[in-house]
Scaffold this active site. Structure first.
Site: not given
Length: 473
Positions: A278, A284, A420
């Site tokens: 990414q 993410c 995340h």
């Protein structure tokens, strides 16, 4: 400055902000009400919070010596009828004995003998009601450090080559190897020295992580070793994941019809595309969702198609592109757009640009999305039966992870501080230790060929809190 940085989430968060009587009803707070927010140790409120926790700890301790905080590991706050602070620290014995005459402001050095330091890791939760000038210790949970203290001894390394010791030579060699391996260049000598200093502090963090690791994970130098905690937070965190009030409700997934097999890995069945990267973008969430849909489409059609994350970064108006996003929003955006293009047709750039979506190029579509039960056994059963799962977690232990099954202390990896998004592709055991196989989006040179392995069965780091999937009929 030229630096090659790749996406990763925060490993150590420290805290600050106003505390107790220095706060007021009009004090500015960060984040939506009820959301957990990480804080910085540079704020003067950190010292007050630590002092408050120290005082209460020592008042309840039967030890002979005063114990003090030696290191702030992580902290956060939550606005709940006041401010609720959650702080995790290392605490150890000082040379000061407890007496009625001891001033709390007195300087007390830590005992030099490591076996007498008796270091503990403590979680303190403090409720502050600023407008009432009232602070309360809600929770205190301590446990001894996992490994002998000798493993965490850190020598202060001078940066001057003229005063080089054996330790400084080792540090410089390690840093030089890091620069060569990850092709780092810096714009000036001043910048290089700054990065070396950051690298040195990060190596201390690595020692701390390793000493407290309860699993088989190995931590060390990674491509993220010259970045500060603030740089990670500002560039790579996905702050929206912890904003529970922003999440769109999803209908519950139907439970799996069969119990989970002992192990399962969708990589072995052709449902998982190659690991992606990414870059310097907090996207993410987009990679987690596309990975899930790639698996769902494979299950439907028998064909694995690499899908476009850039389409979501550019065209998802519900999320914030590189500033973070939520899988639940992304599913809704995909339904609204009419589907996803392929990676080839809509190539990833790692920054937001004008939406260039074309309905004529739609490669896959989804019909709806579902939320999985918050139970790891049921998640495993659903995964084995239906395909890879979009998930999210607290990335506390991920920045310096190299290999093995990661099992950080539970009090260090707050399950509500999710920051995340990842993809669960399988599960199993290594030498009797249960794990989740997690596809990350930081490139194949992260962890184990781009994968992170996390201990399974204890809800570590909130891995069971936000599992979801698209539905393709």
């Amino acid at each position: 400055m030229e630096m090659h940085l790749v996406c990763v989430c925060l490993i150590l968060a420290v805290f600050g902000s106003a505390f107790c009587v220095d706060d007021g009803p009009g004090a500015k707070l960060i984040g939506a009400p009820g959301a957990m927010v990480r804080l910085s140790e540079s704020d003067p409120g950190v010292l007050k919070a630590v002092k408050f926790a120290e005082e209460r700890y020592n008042m309840g301790s039967n030890g002979m010596h005063v114990r003090r905080v030696s290191r702030v590991i992580s902290a956060s706050k939550q606005i709940v009828k006041g401010i609720r602070y959650s702080i995790t620290v290392e605490i150890g014995n000082t040379q000061c004995k407890k007496t009625s005459h001891l001033s709390l402001s007195e300087t007390c050095d830590f005992v030099p003998e490591l076996h007498k330091l008796k270091t503990e890791v403590c979680l303190f939760e403090v409720w502050d009601i600023p407008w009432e000038n009232k602070c309360t210790l809600l929770k205190q949970k301590c446990q001894p450090s996992v490994e002998p203290q000798e493993t965490r001894k850190v020598v202060s390394v001078p940066l001057s080559v003229n005063q080089a010791s054996q330790e400084s030579v080792q540090l410089l060699t390690l840093f030089k190897n890091f620069m060569e391996k990850y092709n780092r260049t810096y714009s000036s000598q001043e910048e290089a020295e700054k990065r070396l200093s950051i690298f040195q502090e990060n190596m201390k963090t690595v020692q701390l992580l390793q000493s407290m690791e309860q699993g088989s994970a190995e931590y060390g130098v990674t491509k993220f070793s010259d970045l500060t905690e603030e740089e990670f937070r500002e560039t790579y965190l996905n702050p929206m994941l912890s904003q529970w009030t922003l999440q769109r409700p999803l209908k519950p997934a139907a439970r799996a019809t069969d119990p989970p097999p002992a192990s399962w890995d969708w990589r072995e069945h052709g449902a998982v595309s190659d690991v992606k990267n990414q870059g310097m973008c907090g996207s993410c969430w987009a990679f987690s969702v596309t990975g899930n849909i790639e698996g769902q489409w494979f299950r439907k059609s028998g064909k694995l198609v690499s899908l476009s994350e850039q389409e979501l970064v550019d065209c998802d108006r519900l999320d914030q592109a590189c500033g973070g996003g939520l899988p639940s929003n992304a599913y809704a955006a995909i339904e609204g757009l009419g589907g996803l293009e392929t990676e080839t047709d809509y190539t990833y750039t790692g920054h937001k640009q004008a939406c260039d979506f074309s309905s004529d190029k739609v490669a896959v579509y989804i019909n709806s999305s579902v939320e999985l039960p918050k139970d790891e056994k049921e998640i495993a059963a659903w995964l084995a039966e239906n395909g890879p799962v979009s998930a999210a977690l607290n990335a506390f232990a991920m920045q310096f992870y190299r290999k093995g099954v990661s099992k950080p202390l539970k009090i260090l990896c707050n399950p509500w501080m999710i920051d995340h998004a990842v993809l669960l592709v399988g599960y199993g055991e290594r030498k009797g230790v249960p794990f989740w196989a997690i596809k990350n989006s930081w490139g194949e040179d992260y962890g184990e060929q781009g994968y992170y392995y996390l201990y399974r069965g204890k809800g570590l780091c909130g891995i069971d809190k936000m599992c979801s999937s698209a539905v393709v009929n």
